[in-house]
Write a protein that holds these residues in place. Structure first.
Motif, PDB file in Angstrom:
ATOM      1  N   ASP A  30      -1.798  -6.938  -3.365  1.00 26.31           N
ATOM      2  CA  ASP A  30      -2.225  -6.928  -4.765  1.00 26.31           C
ATOM      3  C   ASP A  30      -3.686  -6.506  -4.881  1.00 26.31           C
ATOM      4  O   ASP A  30      -4.085  -5.875  -5.861  1.00 26.31           O
ATOM      5  CB  ASP A  30      -2.062  -8.319  -5.387  1.00 26.31           C
ATOM      6  CG  ASP A  30      -0.607  -8.699  -5.614  1.00 26.31           C
ATOM      7  OD1 ASP A  30       0.249  -7.800  -5.636  1.00 26.31           O
ATOM      8  OD2 ASP A  30      -0.330  -9.913  -5.765  1.00 26.31           O
ATOM      9  N   GLU A  31      -4.474  -6.879  -3.882  1.00 29.49           N
ATOM     10  CA  GLU A  31      -5.909  -6.582  -3.895  1.00 29.49           C
ATOM     11  C   GLU A  31      -6.188  -5.161  -3.430  1.00 29.49           C
ATOM     12  O   GLU A  31      -7.037  -4.465  -4.013  1.00 29.49           O
ATOM     13  CB  GLU A  31      -6.646  -7.576  -2.994  1.00 29.49           C
ATOM     14  CG  GLU A  31      -8.146  -7.341  -2.862  1.00 29.49           C
ATOM     15  CD  GLU A  31      -8.903  -7.567  -4.153  1.00 29.49           C
ATOM     16  OE1 GLU A  31     -10.021  -7.048  -4.258  1.00 29.49           O
ATOM     17  OE2 GLU A  31      -8.375  -8.263  -5.054  1.00 29.49           O
ATOM     18  N   LYS A 193      -4.567 -12.563  -2.001  1.00 25.23           N
ATOM     19  CA  LYS A 193      -5.418 -11.659  -2.787  1.00 25.23           C
ATOM     20  C   LYS A 193      -6.893 -12.004  -2.584  1.00 25.23           C
ATOM     21  O   LYS A 193      -7.744 -11.123  -2.404  1.00 25.23           O
ATOM     22  CB  LYS A 193      -5.038 -11.767  -4.265  1.00 25.23           C
ATOM     23  CG  LYS A 193      -5.831 -10.858  -5.206  1.00 25.23           C
ATOM     24  CD  LYS A 193      -5.335 -11.011  -6.633  1.00 25.23           C
ATOM     25  CE  LYS A 193      -6.201 -10.233  -7.613  1.00 25.23           C
ATOM     26  NZ  LYS A 193      -6.098  -8.772  -7.421  1.00 25.23           N
TER      27      LYS A 193
END
Length: 228
Positions: A30-31, A193
């Motif tokens: 996600d990051e 994340k």
């Protein structure tokens, strides 16, 4: 980031602990994009270490001709070594312990003092590596369960390590437990994340992840068949 995941569970992808690990990796993705390779250690041919120490005297070449040489090369090419495994007898499962024993070629017979203890001098440069342990157990509490394996991991990897221990982990393989497992995996994803962005996990978030999902007494009663 290049991430090598060593799945130590004999259950392979059905491992209770791998639910936690996959959520963490999803959070990292996600990051930022991540290059992830998951290895099921149970499927690899890794002979037992004989303790002959030939590898420590000849530049790292082992007497065994198996899958370990390729695995060590991949370890050194990675940025993060993530070990995912269930707690077995207060330690790691045997196949993963055999892998750890066979990392002997990474160091020489020579010793040096590091802080208040002695360590072997490396034969390879792995100073860039970060280490993570994600470990689940079937008991309802963390106390008097994870301490030995946490101590072992910290001694093996004294710097750049992050440790996640989760009790009641069989619940992740129980669809009827989704009410508590889905929110917990969301927290793990948040931690992934966070780790990808900062290289660390907030202490409060980590404590919440590592806490029981339901009361200890209720979990034990479910496991004992007292609650259907």
């Amino acid at each position: 980031m290049k991430i090598l995941v060593l799945n130590g569970s004999p259950k392979r992808e059905k491992s209770d602990t791998m639910h936690i690990t996959r959520a963490f990796l999803d959070g990292m993705k996600d990051e930022a994009p991540q290059e992830v390779h998951i290895v099921n250690i149970i499927d690899k041919h890794i002979e037992f270490c004989t303790g002959c120490f030939i590898c420590k005297r000849n530049g790292g070449e082992c007497i065994h001709n198996d899958d370990m040489s390729a695995l060590l090369s991949e370890v050194l090419e990675s940025d993060l070594l993530l070990m995912s495994y269930p707690l077995y007898a207060y330690g790691m499962p045997a196949p993963l312990k055999v892998f750890i024993d066979r990392t002997m070629p990474l160091s020489s017979m020579a010793m040096k003092k590091q802080g208040d203890r002695y360590v072997h001098v490396g034969q390879a440069d792995f100073s860039h590596l970060r280490y993570m342990m994600i470990c689940g157990c079937g008991f309802p509490n963390s106390k008097h369960n994870f301490e030995p394996v946490v101590t072992q991991f910290k001694l093996m990897f004294p710097s750049n390590h992050t440790i996640i221990t989760v009790p009641e982990s069989p619940m992740f393989n129980a669809p009827e437990a989704a009410e508590v497992t889905v929110p917990r995996l969301a927290l793990v994803r948040q931690a992934g994340k966070q780790y990808a962005g900062t290289g660390a996990i907030d202490n409060d978030l980590l404590a919440e992840i590592c806490s029981p999902m339901i009361s200890e007494d209720m979990y034990a009663a479910i496991c004992n068949g007292e609650i259907k």
